[in-house]
Write an enzyme that holds these catalytic residues in place. Structure first.
Site, short mmCIF file in Angstrom:
data_model
loop_
_atom_site.label_atom_id
_atom_site.label_comp_id
_atom_site.label_asym_id
_atom_site.label_seq_id
_atom_site.Cartn_x
_atom_site.Cartn_y
_atom_site.Cartn_z
CG ASP A 27 57.08 38.94 29.62
OD1 ASP A 27 57.93 39.86 29.74
OD2 ASP A 27 56.17 38.76 30.45
CG ASN A 75 57.03 47.78 26.15
OD1 ASN A 75 57.00 46.96 25.23
ND2 ASN A 75 56.76 47.42 27.40
C1 FPP Z 1 59.70 41.82 27.24
O1 FPP Z 1 60.60 41.46 28.26
C2 FPP Z 1 60.44 42.25 26.07
C3 FPP Z 1 60.36 43.50 25.49
C4 FPP Z 1 59.49 44.55 26.00
C5 FPP Z 1 61.20 43.87 24.34
C6 FPP Z 1 61.29 42.82 23.28
C7 FPP Z 1 62.48 43.09 22.47
C8 FPP Z 1 63.27 42.17 21.90
C9 FPP Z 1 63.03 40.73 21.94
C10 FPP Z 1 64.50 42.58 21.17
C11 FPP Z 1 64.32 43.56 20.05
C12 FPP Z 1 63.39 43.20 19.00
C13 FPP Z 1 63.64 43.19 17.70
C14 FPP Z 1 62.50 43.15 16.74
C15 FPP Z 1 65.01 43.15 17.14
P1 FPP Z 1 60.64 42.31 29.62
O2 FPP Z 1 61.70 43.34 29.48
O3 FPP Z 1 59.28 42.84 29.91
O4 FPP Z 1 61.08 41.22 30.62
P2 FPP Z 1 60.71 41.16 32.18
O5 FPP Z 1 59.25 40.83 32.28
O6 FPP Z 1 61.56 40.04 32.67
O7 FPP Z 1 61.08 42.48 32.77
#
Ligand code: FPP
Length: 244
Positions: A27, A75
């Site tokens: 996250d 998501n």
């Molecule tokens: C959470 O951060 C992250 C995600 C919902 C996406 C995770 C994706 C990756 C790490 C990259 C792609 C994955 C692969 C398998 C190549 P957030 O966007 O919710 O962060 P925030 O809470 O700061 O908004």
């Protein structure tokens, strides 16, 4: 064989049973980008680099199984451009693995409802699973995954098999993680202290480790800190003495 307790204690295990399954909630990508005046997609790109770094570090630490929460059932509510950006990163990751373009590799499995992804992406997922099946370390990538939805699909599978009554073992065996041990430790980055529908059934006895650090900033040293924390925990599983 793969999930039997390893004789060789992996580093920092202390008195605890060796860690066989590590769950990770990645996250903080969006905040990482916003803090730098970048688009959220740039945070996910940097998050994908952190993901590869951490998976390699877990191989070095001989952790048999890692599950990462890459994309939840919730998501899809994000702006289409952001969703497409994450899927693009996934496709790049799959193509790199299939082409053998990675120094360290894991046996990859996708957990979650993959039917919502395009046929092309689903085909890449299958190919990556098949081509990586011989690697000794395992990686579950949770995609369009929700812990409750997993329990529901498990129960529906059991009903379809004609079961009128189910046991905990039946449900465990019908989950996407069938045959795998429950997570010993779950790490969440980004400061929130909740599990957000991640491995809901399987996390009943998991140790939890939270850090305010944002996912793209995570290093192997942070993972070692979490493993050192795990080594200090006394795991009783409802019993009185720690399990060895
Ligand atoms: C959470 O951060 C992250 C995600 C919902 C996406 C995770 C994706 C990756 C790490 C990259 C792609 C994955 C692969 C398998 C190549 P957030 O966007 O919710 O962060 P925030 O809470 O700061 O908004």
């Amino acid at each position: 064989m793969l999930f039997k307790r390893q004789k060789k204690s992996n580093v920092l295990n202390g008195e605890n049973p060796p860690l066989r399954h590590l769950g990770i909630i990645m996250d903080g990508n969006g905040r990482w980008a916003t803090k730098r005046g970048l688009m959220r997609e740039a945070g996910h790109r940097s998050g994908a680099e952190a993901f590869k770094r951490v998976v390699e570090h877990c191989i070095d630490r001989d952790i048999a199984l890692v599950t990462v929460y890459a994309f939840s059932t919730e998501n899809w509510k994000r702006p289409q451009s952001e969703v497409e950006g994450i899927i693009r990163l996934l496709v790049e990751y799959l193509e790199e693995g299939i082409a053998g373009g990675r120094e360290k590799n894991s046996r990859v499995r996708f957990i979650g409802d993959r039917s919502r992804f395009s046929p092309e992406v689903q085909a890449l997922m299958r190919e990556a699973e098949e081509k990586s099946a011989h690697y000794p370390h395992s990686l579950n990538v949770a995609l369009n995954y929700g812990g409750r939805a997993d329990v529901v699909q498990a129960v529906n599978k059991l009903i379809a098999e004609g079961k009128r009554e189910v046991s905990e073992e039946d449900i465990s065996n019908a989950l996407y993680t069938t045959g795998q041990p429950d997570p010993d430790l779950i790490i969440r980055t980004g400061g929130e202290m909740r599990l957000s529908n991640f491995l809901t059934w399987q996390s009943a006895y998991s140790e939890l480790w939270f850090t305010p650090k944002l996912w793209p900033d995570i290093t192997g040293e942070d993972i070692d800190e979490a493993l050192a924390f795990y080594a200090t925990r006394q795991r009783r599983f409802g019993d009185v003495a720690p399990k060895k």
